[in-house]
Design an enzyme around this catalytic site. Structure first.
Site, PDB file in Angstrom:
ATOM      1  N   ALA A 119      -2.211  -4.798   1.068  1.00 35.76           N
ATOM      2  CA  ALA A 119      -1.813  -3.765   0.104  1.00 35.76           C
ATOM      3  C   ALA A 119      -2.783  -3.687  -1.059  1.00 35.76           C
ATOM      4  O   ALA A 119      -3.024  -2.613  -1.621  1.00 35.76           O
ATOM      5  CB  ALA A 119      -0.399  -4.029  -0.409  1.00 35.76           C
ATOM      6  N   ASP A 164      -0.471   3.245 -10.212  1.00 39.19           N
ATOM      7  CA  ASP A 164      -0.411   2.025  -9.416  1.00 39.19           C
ATOM      8  C   ASP A 164      -0.097   0.795 -10.263  1.00 39.19           C
ATOM      9  O   ASP A 164       0.626  -0.104  -9.824  1.00 39.19           O
ATOM     10  CB  ASP A 164      -1.741   1.815  -8.689  1.00 39.19           C
ATOM     11  CG  ASP A 164      -1.901   2.766  -7.505  1.00 39.19           C
ATOM     12  OD1 ASP A 164      -0.881   3.324  -7.059  1.00 39.19           O
ATOM     13  OD2 ASP A 164      -3.038   2.945  -7.049  1.00 39.19           O
ATOM     14  N   TYR A 196     -11.772  -3.789  -3.018  1.00 44.78           N
ATOM     15  CA  TYR A 196     -12.625  -2.705  -2.510  1.00 44.78           C
ATOM     16  C   TYR A 196     -13.781  -2.442  -3.473  1.00 44.78           C
ATOM     17  O   TYR A 196     -14.918  -2.186  -3.044  1.00 44.78           O
ATOM     18  CB  TYR A 196     -11.771  -1.456  -2.309  1.00 44.78           C
ATOM     19  CG  TYR A 196     -12.430  -0.351  -1.523  1.00 44.78           C
ATOM     20  CD1 TYR A 196     -13.336  -0.608  -0.512  1.00 44.78           C
ATOM     21  CD2 TYR A 196     -12.111   0.984  -1.789  1.00 44.78           C
ATOM     22  CE1 TYR A 196     -13.913   0.419   0.221  1.00 44.78           C
ATOM     23  CE2 TYR A 196     -12.684   2.015  -1.066  1.00 44.78           C
ATOM     24  CZ  TYR A 196     -13.589   1.730  -0.068  1.00 44.78           C
ATOM     25  OH  TYR A 196     -14.160   2.748   0.650  1.00 44.78           O
ATOM     26  N   THR A 252      -7.466  -2.194  -1.279  1.00 43.48           N
ATOM     27  CA  THR A 252      -8.168  -1.005  -1.789  1.00 43.48           C
ATOM     28  C   THR A 252      -8.311  -1.027  -3.304  1.00 43.48           C
ATOM     29  O   THR A 252      -8.799  -0.055  -3.879  1.00 43.48           O
ATOM     30  CB  THR A 252      -7.426   0.280  -1.387  1.00 43.48           C
ATOM     31  OG1 THR A 252      -6.094   0.212  -1.895  1.00 43.48           O
ATOM     32  CG2 THR A 252      -7.394   0.445   0.119  1.00 43.48           C
ATOM     33  N   ASP A 255     -20.239 -14.411  -9.920  1.00 43.55           N
ATOM     34  CA  ASP A 255     -19.447 -14.029 -11.090  1.00 43.55           C
ATOM     35  C   ASP A 255     -17.982 -14.349 -10.878  1.00 43.55           C
ATOM     36  O   ASP A 255     -17.210 -14.429 -11.833  1.00 43.55           O
ATOM     37  CB  ASP A 255     -19.603 -12.533 -11.373  1.00 43.55           C
ATOM     38  CG  ASP A 255     -20.859 -12.211 -12.169  1.00 43.55           C
ATOM     39  OD1 ASP A 255     -21.582 -13.157 -12.557  1.00 43.55           O
ATOM     40  OD2 ASP A 255     -21.122 -11.021 -12.387  1.00 43.55           O
TER      41      ASP A 255
END
Length: 254
Positions: free
Chosen positions: A151, A43, A158, A154, A143
């Protein structure tokens, strides 16, 4: 059926081996004449490929030679032209980040997944959040925080317990990272047209950095403005039944 294929690969040994095998079978088109880009890697490399080919309006078909490969198809050297011809296209738009540091310097960058603000030092960040010019949260102690596209929902979003967004949804995710006050505040879902502004409170004592897709980092930010950049689009290709929409749904049931 796309025949002029431009292959590109990450530095991973599996990707380099796949590049050699595929170019030996299908050739290697010059980028200026290519009809499609085939990206070999994970990715992270897909994001790199999309950023580097911005403005060429070429579809990108990824084949996973990395680990998770959420944005990639399964690797196979067989019948690639047929797979490309049958592939389904998903169009995504990046985020535009405009970050101003404490010295007044402006840094602009695009992010396909997310723009994140992160504390630089040992103390929690203090952020003021405004949406479309209206203050929505006077102080978030955390933090950090991020704004993610569907897109990118995730990815880091996520992991920070943000929502997974369907690719066709006209929304963005604003997600807090380890929120302290308000206690355990997770964030919000915003319209894609919304303009998100973070102002860093007490930036000298509590310095904050801004990051766009882990590619463009700005230290000591004073404010960051984020919006969807609709003038830029990226075209992703997926095997039928394994498109980004299906992956976004499936990820919620694992």
């Amino acid at each position: 059926m796309p025949q002029r294929i431009r292959f590109t690969a990450s530095r991973a040994p599996a990707a380099i081996e796949a590049l050699a095998a595929l170019t030996a079978t299908y050739g290697q088109a010059d980028l200026r004449q290519a009809e499609v880009i085939v990206a070999l890697g994970g990715d992270g490399f897909m994001l790199q490929t999309l950023h580097s080919t911005k403005g060429r309006d070429l579809p990108v078909y990824g084949m996973n030679c990395g680990t998770i490969g959420f944005l990639m198809n399964a690797y196979s050297a067989d019948d690639l032209p047929a797979r490309l011809a049958a592939a389904e296209e998903a169009v995504i738009h990046p985020l535009s980040m405009r970050a101003i540091n404490t010295k007044g310097k402006l840094t602009a960058a695009l992010a396909i997944n997310e723009v994140a603000l992160l504390r630089q030092g040992p103390q929690a960040a203090k952020l003021r959040i405004s949406i479309d010019g209206r203050e929505r949260m006077p102080e978030l102690v955390c933090d950090g925080a991020l704004v993610a596209t569907p897109a990118g929902s995730t990815a880091y979003n996520y992991s920070a317990h943000g929502p997974i967004l369907p690719i066709g949804a006209d929304v963005l995710a604003l997600t807090a990272i380890a929120a302290f006050r308000p206690r355990r505040w997770r964030g919000a879902v915003l319209p894609m047209s919304g303009v998100v502004r973070f102002d860093v409170l007490d930036p000298d004592k509590r310095p904050v950095m801004a990051d766009a897709d882990s590619r463009a980092s700005v230290r000591d930010v004073a404010s960051v403005e984020i919006r969807s950049e609709r003038s830029v689009q990226h075209r992703l290709l997926f095997d039928p039944g394994h498109g980004l929409e299906e992956r976004l749904i499936g990820e919620q049931f694992v």
